[in-house]
Write a protein that holds these residues in place. Structure first.
Motif, PDB file in Angstrom:
ATOM      1  N   ASN A  99     -56.800  36.348  77.546  1.00 52.69           N
ATOM      2  CA  ASN A  99     -56.739  34.904  77.758  1.00 52.69           C
ATOM      3  C   ASN A  99     -56.346  34.213  76.457  1.00 52.69           C
ATOM      4  OD1 ASN A  99     -56.929  32.255  78.544  1.00 52.69           O
ATOM      5  ND2 ASN A  99     -59.165  32.220  78.668  1.00 52.69           N
TER       6      ASN A  99
ATOM      7  N   SER B 277     -58.348  30.996  75.488  1.00 52.02           N
ATOM      8  CA  SER B 277     -59.809  31.057  75.404  1.00 52.02           C
ATOM      9  C   SER B 277     -60.359  30.168  74.294  1.00 52.02           C
ATOM     10  CB  SER B 277     -60.267  32.497  75.167  1.00 52.02           C
ATOM     11  OG  SER B 277     -61.672  32.559  75.039  1.00 52.02           O
TER      12      SER B 277
ATOM     13  N   TYR C 103     -56.017  30.514  80.704  1.00 49.87           N
ATOM     14  CA  TYR C 103     -56.782  29.663  81.613  1.00 49.87           C
ATOM     15  C   TYR C 103     -57.978  29.062  80.890  1.00 49.87           C
ATOM     16  CZ  TYR C 103     -59.701  33.860  81.799  1.00 49.87           C
ATOM     17  OH  TYR C 103     -60.477  34.935  81.453  1.00 49.87           O
ATOM     18  N   PHE C 104     -58.553  28.045  81.515  1.00 47.68           N
ATOM     19  CA  PHE C 104     -59.745  27.390  80.971  1.00 47.68           C
ATOM     20  C   PHE C 104     -60.908  27.678  81.917  1.00 47.68           C
ATOM     21  CE2 PHE C 104     -56.681  24.680  82.985  1.00 47.68           C
ATOM     22  CZ  PHE C 104     -57.368  23.939  83.947  1.00 47.68           C
ATOM     23  N   ALA C 105     -62.062  27.988  81.360  1.00 44.30           N
ATOM     24  CA  ALA C 105     -63.203  28.400  82.170  1.00 44.30           C
ATOM     25  C   ALA C 105     -63.835  27.234  82.930  1.00 44.30           C
ATOM     26  CB  ALA C 105     -64.249  29.069  81.279  1.00 44.30           C
ATOM     27  N   TRP C 106     -63.748  26.024  82.367  1.00 40.79           N
ATOM     28  CA  TRP C 106     -64.334  24.838  82.974  1.00 40.79           C
ATOM     29  C   TRP C 106     -63.313  23.711  82.894  1.00 40.79           C
ATOM     30  CZ3 TRP C 106     -69.012  25.825  85.096  1.00 40.79           C
ATOM     31  CH2 TRP C 106     -69.711  26.929  84.610  1.00 40.79           C
ATOM     32  N   VAL C 107     -63.214  22.931  83.980  1.00 44.53           N
ATOM     33  CA  VAL C 107     -62.196  21.887  84.024  1.00 44.53           C
ATOM     34  C   VAL C 107     -62.366  20.893  82.875  1.00 44.53           C
ATOM     35  CG1 VAL C 107     -63.513  20.377  85.592  1.00 44.53           C
ATOM     36  CG2 VAL C 107     -60.993  20.276  85.549  1.00 44.53           C
ATOM     37  N   GLU C 108     -63.615  20.675  82.445  1.00 46.91           N
ATOM     38  CA  GLU C 108     -63.873  19.749  81.350  1.00 46.91           C
ATOM     39  C   GLU C 108     -63.303  20.247  80.019  1.00 46.91           C
ATOM     40  OE1 GLU C 108     -66.851  19.271  84.549  1.00 46.91           O
ATOM     41  OE2 GLU C 108     -66.197  20.996  83.360  1.00 46.91           O
ATOM     42  N   GLU C 109     -62.975  21.533  79.952  1.00 42.22           N
ATOM     43  CA  GLU C 109     -62.472  22.129  78.711  1.00 42.22           C
ATOM     44  C   GLU C 109     -60.954  22.245  78.670  1.00 42.22           C
ATOM     45  OE1 GLU C 109     -66.329  24.967  77.666  1.00 42.22           O
ATOM     46  OE2 GLU C 109     -64.535  25.854  78.560  1.00 42.22           O
ATOM     47  N   ARG C 110     -60.291  21.677  79.666  1.00 38.19           N
ATOM     48  CA  ARG C 110     -58.841  21.873  79.753  1.00 38.19           C
ATOM     49  C   ARG C 110     -58.120  21.432  78.467  1.00 38.19           C
ATOM     50  NH1 ARG C 110     -54.410  22.030  83.773  1.00 38.19           N
ATOM     51  NH2 ARG C 110     -52.574  21.448  82.561  1.00 38.19           N
TER      52      ARG C 110
ATOM     53  N   ASP D 287     -57.481  28.230  90.473  1.00 38.33           N
ATOM     54  CA  ASP D 287     -58.052  27.161  89.667  1.00 38.33           C
ATOM     55  C   ASP D 287     -58.133  27.569  88.205  1.00 38.33           C
ATOM     56  OD1 ASP D 287     -58.339  25.579  91.879  1.00 38.33           O
ATOM     57  OD2 ASP D 287     -60.458  26.049  92.189  1.00 38.33           O
ATOM     58  N   TYR D 288     -57.882  26.585  87.338  1.00 36.00           N
ATOM     59  CA  TYR D 288     -58.076  26.702  85.892  1.00 36.00           C
ATOM     60  C   TYR D 288     -56.947  27.395  85.135  1.00 36.00           C
ATOM     61  CZ  TYR D 288     -62.708  25.577  87.655  1.00 36.00           C
ATOM     62  OH  TYR D 288     -63.747  24.996  88.332  1.00 36.00           O
TER      63      TYR D 288
END
Length: 235
Positions: free
Chosen positions: A61, A64, A97-104, A138-139
């Motif tokens: 990733n 990451s 990818y991003f693990a949480w949408v808030e971390e995009r 997603d993500y």
């Protein structure tokens, strides 16, 4: 001319996959993962094939937020570049990818940092690479054409099955691309089906391939599906 991905034989050892595919085509894309993970170019040099490599992606990733993982992902990609340089192959990578949408937003910064390092590594080794668009997961980055400006300066691999899952294949086909993966699906599942078994308009795809003047890679799940796809495409 067409190429075939070793994905269709990913449950077989790589030597067996190359032996089978060398009887069908002179160009192969090696899925550098699982049983087909490359530790050296030696096996590739045993065949008179031209190659592209799909860099490891399942455990990688480049976006990451965990810096050790991001750095290791770049290092794994560079190892693939080193092997590609030995056999004159181009390389396909995933955008991360991003693990949480808030971390995009943070993940985007990490991805761009990785791309800068990956570009430098590719230049140093004299290897070309391109980034593949992702399916409806997603993500992941690069699901739609709107994200292409993020990757300005990097090559682009168009995966038509992934684009179809996101209902944006026509938009992607309007953009230049450096590499292309061919498979079919019904617009809901990334089945990597044979050409003609799903709902993709291949007349538009073949026209775009002709416009770009590149060799398509048939990335279908089974060998039987590859053979059916060759017939369907008229190769």
């Amino acid at each position: 001319m067409f190429a075939i991905s070793t994905y269709c034989l990913h449950r077989e050892p790589l030597p067996r996959a190359l032996e089978v595919l060398s009887e069908i085509t002179g160009s192969v894309e090696v899925m550098d993962d699982g049983l087909h993970y490359l530790s050296s170019p030696e096996i590739l040099e045993s065949y008179s094939l031209s190659y592209s490599l799909h860099a490891p992606s399942r455990g990688v990733n480049i976006a990451s937020l965990l810096e050790p993982i991001r750095k290791a992902s770049v290092q794994v990609t560079d190892k693939c570049f080193a092997i590609a340089a030995e056999v004159g192959a181009s390389v396909v990578i995933h955008p991360g990818y991003f693990a949480w949408v808030e971390e995009r937003g943070q993940a985007e910064g990490q991805m761009l940092r990785s791309l800068h390092e990956i570009t430098a590594a590719a230049d140093e080794r004299g290897v070309s690479f391109s980034v593949e668009n992702m399916g409806n997961w997603d993500y992941f980055f690069l699901r739609t054409p709107a994200e292409l400006p993020l990757f300005d300066g990097a090559g682009f691999t168009l995966d038509i099955g992934h684009a179809h899952l996101n209902a944006c294949l026509p938009g992607f086909l309007r953009h230049p691309f450096d590499h292309i993966h061919i498979h079919d699906n019904d617009g809901t599942t990334d089945s990597h089906g044979a050409v003609g078994t799903g709902t993709i308009d291949f007349s538009a795809v073949t026209a775009a391939i002709g416009r770009e003047g590149i060799t398509p890679v048939i990335e279908v799940e089974t060998l039987e599906g590859v053979q059916a796809s060759i017939l369907a495409l008229g190769y």
